[in-house]
Enzyme design. Sequence first.
Site, PDB file in Angstrom:
ATOM      1  N   HIS A 165      46.216  76.832  16.259  1.00 18.67           N
ATOM      2  CA  HIS A 165      47.542  77.254  15.782  1.00 18.67           C
ATOM      3  C   HIS A 165      47.482  77.549  14.289  1.00 18.67           C
ATOM      4  CE1 HIS A 165      51.858  77.615  15.648  1.00 18.67           C
ATOM      5  NE2 HIS A 165      51.913  76.729  14.669  1.00 18.67           N
ATOM      6  N   ASP A 418      46.624  72.478  14.997  1.00 18.51           N
ATOM      7  CA  ASP A 418      46.786  73.338  13.815  1.00 18.51           C
ATOM      8  C   ASP A 418      45.431  73.632  13.181  1.00 18.51           C
ATOM      9  OD1 ASP A 418      49.430  73.015  14.327  1.00 18.51           O
ATOM     10  OD2 ASP A 418      49.906  71.842  12.529  1.00 18.51           O
TER      11      ASP A 418
HETATM   12 ZN   LIG Z   1      53.420  76.306  13.290  1.00 17.18          ZN
END
Ligand SMILES: [Zn+2]
Length: 1125
Positions: A165, A418
């Site tokens: 992400h 992430d």
């Molecule tokens: Zn985000």
Amino acid sequence: MRKLRLLLFVVAGAIVFFSTRLLWEASDDSKNIVLSPETEERISKLQNEVEKLEKDLGISKKQVEDVYAAAEAKNKGKENDDGDEKNLKKESPIKMGNVKFESDDCNFAKSPSGLNSDVQMIDVYNLLSFENVDGGVWKQGFEINYNMDQWKEKPLKIFVVPHSHNDPGWLKTFELYYQAQTRQILNNILNFLNEDSQRKFIWAEISYLDLWWKEQGEAKRNQMKKLIMSHQLEIVTGGWVMNDEANTFYYAMIDQLIEGHEWLQKNIDPSFVTRDGWAIDPFGHSPTMAYILKRMDFDFMLIQRVHYSVKKYLAQKQNFEFQWRQNWDHSSSTDMFCHMMPFYSYDIPHTCGPDPKICCQFDFRRLPGGGMSCPWRIAPVPITDGNVAERASMLVDQYRKKAQLYKTNSLLIPLGDDFRYDVALGAQRQFSNYEALFRHINNNPEMRAKIQWGTLSDYFKSVQEDMAAGSFPKLSGDFYTYADRESHYWSGYYTSRPFYKNFDRTLESTLRSAEILLSFATRESHHQSKASSFPSASLFDLITGARRNLGLFQHHDAVTGTAKAAVVIDYGNKLLSALNGAHNVIKQSAQFLLAKDKSSFLDSLHFEMGDVREFQDSLQESRTIQISESPQAVYFYNSLEQKRNQVVCLQISDFHAIVKCEKMNPIQSQVNLVWTTPNSVSKDKYEICFPVEVAAFGFQVYYLTKDSGDLWKQYTHPSTVSIYKGTTDIQKPAEFDITSQQGSINIKNDFLSASFSKNQGLIEKLVRREKDSVHIGMQFLTYGTTNAKDRSGAYLFLPDGPARAVQEDATSIRLSSGILVESVVAQLPYVTQTTRLIQSSGLDGFSLHLHNRVDIRETHNFELVMRMNSAIQNSNRVFYTDLNGFQIQRRQTLDKLPLQANFYPMPSMAFIQDNSARLTLLSKQPLGFSSLETGYMEVVLDRRLMQDDSRGLGEGVKDNKITASNFLLLLEHSTLPPNPGQQTLPTQYPSLLAHLSQMRLMHSITNLLLRQPSESSLFMPSLSLANSLPCDVHMLNLRLMNNQKTTTSGLLLHRKGYDCRYPLIQRDECSFSRGKILLGKIFHNSIQSIVATSLSLAKEKEEVIGEDRAVHIDPMEINAYKVTW
Ligand SMILES: [Zn+2]
């Protein structure tokens, strides 16, 4: 049957005969098509006859409608011979007063929809207790058990989907993230997928792919192309960013998807299309996104951030996969297959199964020594021959439990977080350890599972094989307001950084204006016989940059106001650069289109924008027009699709001025003082207001000229100022009156009047046409921040209790009145509010104009709200807010929820209503909204928060600016009884007046100044680029696709659904489409070809043929076409 047909034929014949005659009669007086009482009587008789026949024959309504349609088609055919001018007038049922609505449109809005869904979200909200019971290892859920027998026949099919992400800006800027991590992530993806063709990956953000692409040579690009084309690397959603879904307006949502899809077709393959949506991080989800993806020909979509109680409810019923149906859909055509992720987060601890303590042990990026660990304090161990059996059975146990929450035998296991796969070693460990597990699981049939790397598409294909799409439940509604735990509702971000939320809308509107002008100018330059010097290529680059910067800002940490302060500045600079780019396109295109001689087109710029914005954090300001003896030309450009009559206000250097129209005839205007502080006025700036009329997609010139004598006094009328609070000792020209006043404070125009409180200068009563008055109290209030551990921040709203009124009186209240504009300006703590009523023949005369200038920079943990307290009896505190400016969603304030949960996004409008009246607040910018008590409407204007709210941002929101917010308030009275079940319907429709006013608020009229007054002879005084569209149709965009030999633009048309119970009073023409739009006629028949496409213009469908190029659009739908000129 034959008898019936014969009778129908007779009826049809009669109708054709009568209506033709009636039309012929009406056309005698083409200026006035108000039918004579005699004619009206005959029409009504005819209607009765038909109704009687219908009854007698038992013919269905549909059959009769068909007959009507046939009759009408016949008539239209006849009319078309008469030429266009007359034709338009005959078709449009205009007269002064109420516009006659189309019954088809009315029926659409009247007939209930959204009731045939299996899961209606507003019902779920009423049903749920919202208790936060500890569910064991799955804290927000329940204990899950399974029976191995269910996989006796068929093993569980497990798809492990690696993803990373990448936020295009959050803690770092877009570019810094790229340099620090994303470049390496994309390199790693390339390397690891090339190593083994069984490996898969998914990627969402095209903005990052573009940065990477620009750095690569042919070889690397080809490798990437090959991976994408072979489906080893799947592009999911394919937008420029993964957009926020709460604050965004549908124009920008669609535009950033088009930009991404266009990029993919240009760089990967001309036939490339994206099929699967992937939205794991937006803070709540909107059905508008489902609609947009559906019309972009997507098959599937996935969402993640949904209230934990809603997730638990859906989990208990195995309803995590559903057909998401639009509330307004009368059929099933909008059904979009949606997968909802079940647990708290999209990270690895929350995607393998219900127990994060176990799942975390299968995140091999967290192996000891890698710099990351598991918060549950049990670290992963590398998979070896010695432990693989034990580890695999532990993991598959989690998989099997997760599978219990879904109906099919396929299981999706996202594997990422992430900015993951940024370190080569970590990525290597992730792939190789999982591959060791895969081998073991697949080689041991007693585990009854088949596991593999997969893409989102692989998973959905498998789901489809398991179960027909039609067998999944239908769900309608949205997923706001999101809470991830406890009472942590994410309603703060609906307002955080309102300065930039407002800037976003200004850019959207400016970009749309530029898009339309660039398309027309490029078309024009191609039509010129001599090679034209119109710089189409460089302007195309400029507009591409503007599109991409606007696209970037739709990211779920950008328009949301949830990035670090330094990143916010970077976004601001990008918005400003996009705005300047769009301004350049507007100036050059306008110059070219208006130039009388295009072959000798000059490259120097002759126009400048009337409104400018100097810095990324400054408000837009009007340029001061220097008034001199030589007439200064001001060009007004109307980017909207209907003729626009309105009052405009400009800044001028000298009030001894006269406004003249195109033919140099003076027109009446009003001049106002410009207040620099509550105690002083400018000596060299004045405001001049006058009515303008500009054709659809048209330009119209007006002139401003100095008059040294007394003539100006006949036309230009200085306003008078009454001071209710504050000093009257003000230095000003003698022509302006400033007096002290004590009495009541009132402003009015032909349609409305408003009274204001004496202490605060805020509205108290709104009266419509002297009869229907509604008490509307206006108040400013503040929320503080709770003292508990968790406190409000950029995402969360955690107030310390109900709002407290700002008790202080206004320090200054003044009323300015004149022939066109009356206004009250109240200077209060934190806010200066200007309320205006406009004397206009256009739509601006029907609403109360509210402008706030908010300044909370000196406060501490402070949220400012504007609350209106009205007499509207919205029972059960039901209110309505829009979703993305596209549709309306019913809301209800519920006592079982904490205060902050009752706030919802208001991207562009909200209303409350009772059986007789509706109060609509139109908003230029997205903000948080609620109706906490009967009759209330409450908007959060700005928030200043000194601390982080523990969602990763690591700071508060302390970079507040002086922020503008603009609203229109509409009071409407229903002429018809409420629709059946009105109070419980999940959706409602704005009135047509609300729609049209909203468009005008969003797209303010553009004004361009000619730099040299003497050069006005080089340019045409007016121009209309296309014919007007019906009142229920909005041209969302006309987006230039190429600047090659021919001009091709993507045309997006939106037909609105509206509520006919609220009449539209309109002086201008207003025709209705009935869904049929003659594009040939709109574009002056200069089209080479029109092809219908998917909504992102990526997939061509059928060509639109026929002389008129007629297209059909259903209510609420947005259709897309490629138009080649
Ligand atoms: Zn985000």
